[in-house]
Each structure stands twice: as C-alpha cells, then as structure tokens.
Design an enzyme around this catalytic site. Structure first.
Site, PDB file in Angstrom:
ATOM      1  N   ARG A 186      -2.507  -6.256  -7.990  1.00  0.00           N
ATOM      2  CA  ARG A 186      -1.366  -7.062  -8.005  1.00  0.00           C
ATOM      3  C   ARG A 186      -1.161  -8.318  -9.034  1.00  0.00           C
ATOM      4  O   ARG A 186      -0.132  -8.806  -9.413  1.00  0.00           O
ATOM      5  CB  ARG A 186      -1.477  -7.722  -6.410  1.00  0.00           C
ATOM      6  CG  ARG A 186      -1.072  -7.034  -5.462  1.00  0.00           C
ATOM      7  CD  ARG A 186      -1.892  -7.264  -4.242  1.00  0.00           C
ATOM      8  NE  ARG A 186      -3.315  -7.200  -3.887  1.00  0.00           N
ATOM      9  CZ  ARG A 186      -3.918  -7.634  -3.152  1.00  0.00           C
ATOM     10  NH1 ARG A 186      -3.479  -7.865  -1.885  1.00  0.00           N
ATOM     11  NH2 ARG A 186      -5.198  -7.265  -3.268  1.00  0.00           N
TER      12      ARG A 186
ATOM     13  N   SER B  74      -2.913  -7.623   3.411  1.00  0.00           N
ATOM     14  CA  SER B  74      -3.013  -7.284   4.926  1.00  0.00           C
ATOM     15  C   SER B  74      -3.003  -8.720   5.569  1.00  0.00           C
ATOM     16  O   SER B  74      -2.707  -8.881   6.436  1.00  0.00           O
ATOM     17  CB  SER B  74      -4.128  -6.413   5.313  1.00  0.00           C
ATOM     18  OG  SER B  74      -3.995  -5.163   4.408  1.00  0.00           O
TER      19      SER B  74
ATOM     20  N   LYS C 223     -16.985  -6.722   6.064  1.00  0.00           N
ATOM     21  CA  LYS C 223     -15.709  -6.968   6.687  1.00  0.00           C
ATOM     22  C   LYS C 223     -15.748  -6.900   8.084  1.00  0.00           C
ATOM     23  O   LYS C 223     -16.208  -5.959   8.627  1.00  0.00           O
ATOM     24  CB  LYS C 223     -14.535  -6.326   5.842  1.00  0.00           C
ATOM     25  CG  LYS C 223     -14.393  -6.856   4.472  1.00  0.00           C
ATOM     26  CD  LYS C 223     -13.115  -6.062   3.850  1.00  0.00           C
ATOM     27  CE  LYS C 223     -13.023  -6.608   2.703  1.00  0.00           C
ATOM     28  NZ  LYS C 223     -11.777  -5.885   1.900  1.00  0.00           N
TER      29      LYS C 223
ATOM     30  N   HIS D 110       0.875  -1.227   0.048  1.00  0.00           N
ATOM     31  CA  HIS D 110      -0.009   0.028   0.021  1.00  0.00           C
ATOM     32  C   HIS D 110       0.891   1.152   0.044  1.00  0.00           C
ATOM     33  O   HIS D 110       0.589   2.194  -0.657  1.00  0.00           O
ATOM     34  CB  HIS D 110      -0.840  -0.026   1.286  1.00  0.00           C
ATOM     35  CG  HIS D 110      -1.852  -0.920   1.391  1.00  0.00           C
ATOM     36  ND1 HIS D 110      -2.024  -1.810   2.397  1.00  0.00           N
ATOM     37  CD2 HIS D 110      -3.165  -1.398   0.623  1.00  0.00           C
ATOM     38  CE1 HIS D 110      -3.120  -2.512   2.225  1.00  0.00           C
ATOM     39  NE2 HIS D 110      -3.799  -2.299   1.087  1.00  0.00           N
TER      40      HIS D 110
HETATM   41  P1  ADP Z   1      -9.988  -3.151  -0.298  1.00  0.00           P
HETATM   42  O1  ADP Z   1     -10.742  -3.929   0.796  1.00  0.00           O
HETATM   43  O2  ADP Z   1     -10.883  -2.292  -0.666  1.00  0.00           O
HETATM   44  O3  ADP Z   1      -9.540  -4.346  -1.344  1.00  0.00           O
HETATM   45  P2  ADP Z   1      -7.116  -3.196   0.608  1.00  0.00           P
HETATM   46  O4  ADP Z   1      -6.692  -2.235   1.741  1.00  0.00           O
HETATM   47  O5  ADP Z   1      -7.246  -4.893   0.655  1.00  0.00           O
HETATM   48  O6  ADP Z   1      -8.733  -2.538   0.405  1.00  0.00           O
HETATM   49  O7  ADP Z   1      -6.469  -2.767  -0.702  1.00  0.00           O
HETATM   50  C1  ADP Z   1      -6.337  -1.411  -1.252  1.00  0.00           C
HETATM   51  C2  ADP Z   1      -6.158  -1.373  -2.615  1.00  0.00           C
HETATM   52  O8  ADP Z   1      -4.610  -1.550  -2.616  1.00  0.00           O
HETATM   53  C3  ADP Z   1      -6.736  -2.308  -3.587  1.00  0.00           C
HETATM   54  O9  ADP Z   1      -6.904  -1.672  -4.822  1.00  0.00           O
HETATM   55  C4  ADP Z   1      -5.609  -3.405  -3.633  1.00  0.00           C
HETATM   56  O10 ADP Z   1      -5.574  -4.097  -4.765  1.00  0.00           O
HETATM   57  C5  ADP Z   1      -4.307  -2.526  -3.343  1.00  0.00           C
HETATM   58  N1  ADP Z   1      -3.358  -3.406  -2.907  1.00  0.00           N
HETATM   59  C6  ADP Z   1      -3.272  -4.288  -1.768  1.00  0.00           C
HETATM   60  N2  ADP Z   1      -2.127  -4.671  -1.645  1.00  0.00           N
HETATM   61  C7  ADP Z   1      -1.063  -4.226  -2.537  1.00  0.00           C
HETATM   62  C8  ADP Z   1      -0.153  -4.491  -2.900  1.00  0.00           C
HETATM   63  N3  ADP Z   1       0.769  -5.203  -2.415  1.00  0.00           N
HETATM   64  N4  ADP Z   1       0.541  -3.810  -4.011  1.00  0.00           N
HETATM   65  C9  ADP Z   1      -0.233  -2.969  -4.656  1.00  0.00           C
HETATM   66  N5  ADP Z   1      -1.695  -2.658  -4.396  1.00  0.00           N
HETATM   67  C10 ADP Z   1      -1.859  -3.225  -3.296  1.00  0.00           C
END
Ligand code: ADP
Length: 158
Positions: A90, A128, A41, A17
């Site tokens: 990803r 996460s 969630k 992130h």
């Molecule tokens: P959500 O519940 O909205 O998917 P996340 O916190 O899991 O929220 O992810 C937020 C955004 O960040 C999403 O677009 C996800 O694909 C992206 N994301 C999560 N992990 C990574 C990573 N390792 N590299 C790039 N983008 C990521």
C-alpha cells in the site's frame, strides 16, 4: 498450471484484499488464499469465520480457493503446489516489512518467489483495522468491505 498463494490475516477481508485477489485470479490459473494463524496476533474473527467471509466474497471467481493454516507461508505454498506468494503493497510503510518477509522466504526456499501487487490508490488507505474502526463508528462500509460481508460486520460492531 500456475498456482499462487495469497497469505494473510484477512481479519476481515476488505475490498483492498478483494482487489488483489481479483487481479491475481486474472494472472494465475489458480489462487489459493491462505488465512495464516499468527500466534502474535489476537484476531477479531475466528479463522473459520474469516474463511467463510472470504468464500462469500469470491463467489464470482471460479479459480480461487480458501484455506486455513498455522504453518509458514512457504510450507502452505508447497502443500498447494504454488510457486508464487502474492502480497500487496500500500505504501512505503508496508515495503520494509514485506521486504524482510520476502527475503526470509527466499532464504528458506529459493524456488518460491514473492510477487508484489501495488494497491490501487483508492484502496491504499484501507486495512482490516481501518475497516473495524469505521464499523465501530457505524460508518458506511460500501467502499470498504465486500458487499457480501457488510451486514455481518455491521451486526458484530453494532
Ligand atoms: P498480514 O497480517 O499478513 O499483513 P493482512 O490481512 O493485513 O495480513 O494483509 C495481507 C496482504 O494484503 C498484505 O500483503 C497486505 O499488505 C495486503 N493488503 C492489505 N490491505 C490491502 C489493500 N488495501 N490493498 C492492497 N493490499 C492490501
């Protein structure tokens, strides 16, 4: 001023992130990170705690702000004058869901564009959930989480 909104759960923020945030902060004048409360969630961390962890991880970035909201991403974007939604991709697995979200948002408001940033290969496995799983097994988290939150996460899962 070009403002972008980066919405997500950030439960907690990972260096994947953070990389997206740093790259977006170079492209836009301002990046608003929105922790969106998703009733489907059950998060491991409260929204306020997630906000605080992100804030501690982005102190080196001057043009980044963190907000919490239970509204739709496009409503949060409008409230902050953002015309762009940033999402990270990803792998192909992300694409299908992201495409659906982006086209839904397009139908709701055609003024707002979704911009996808491709994950760096070294972070493409990172989520996460993976971070929490590794923390439960007391793995080294230096290549997983922002430095500023590692101690706190280690404490939580000790
Ligand atoms: P959500 O519940 O909205 O998917 P996340 O916190 O899991 O929220 O992810 C937020 C955004 O960040 C999403 O677009 C996800 O694909 C992206 N994301 C999560 N992990 C990574 C990573 N390792 N590299 C790039 N983008 C990521």
């Amino acid at each position: 001023m070009k403002i972008a909104l980066y919405p997500g759960s950030f439960d907690p923020i990972t260096i994947g992130h953070l990389d997206i945030i740093e790259r977006s902060a170079k492209i836009f004048d301002k990046v608003v990170i929105a922790i969106l409360i998703n009733p489907r969630k059950t998060p491991s961390f409260s929204a306020e705690k997630r906000k605080e962890m992100i804030e501690r991880s982005v102190t080196h970035l001057q043009n980044v702000e963190v907000v919490v909201s239970s509204d739709l991403a496009i409503e949060v974007a409008k409230a902050h004058d953002a015309k762009i939604l940033i999402r990270g991709i990803r792998a192909v697995a992300d694409y299908e869901y992201e495409l659906q979200q982006a086209t839904t948002n397009m139908a709701l408001d055609e003024e707002i564009e979704t911009l996808f940033l491709v994950a760096r290969p070294e972070y493409s496995f990172l989520s996460s959930s993976v971070a929490k799983e590794l923390a439960r097994y007391h793995c080294n988290l230096t290549k997983i989480l922002p430095e500023a939150i590692i101690e706190e996460i280690e404490e939580k899962f000790r």
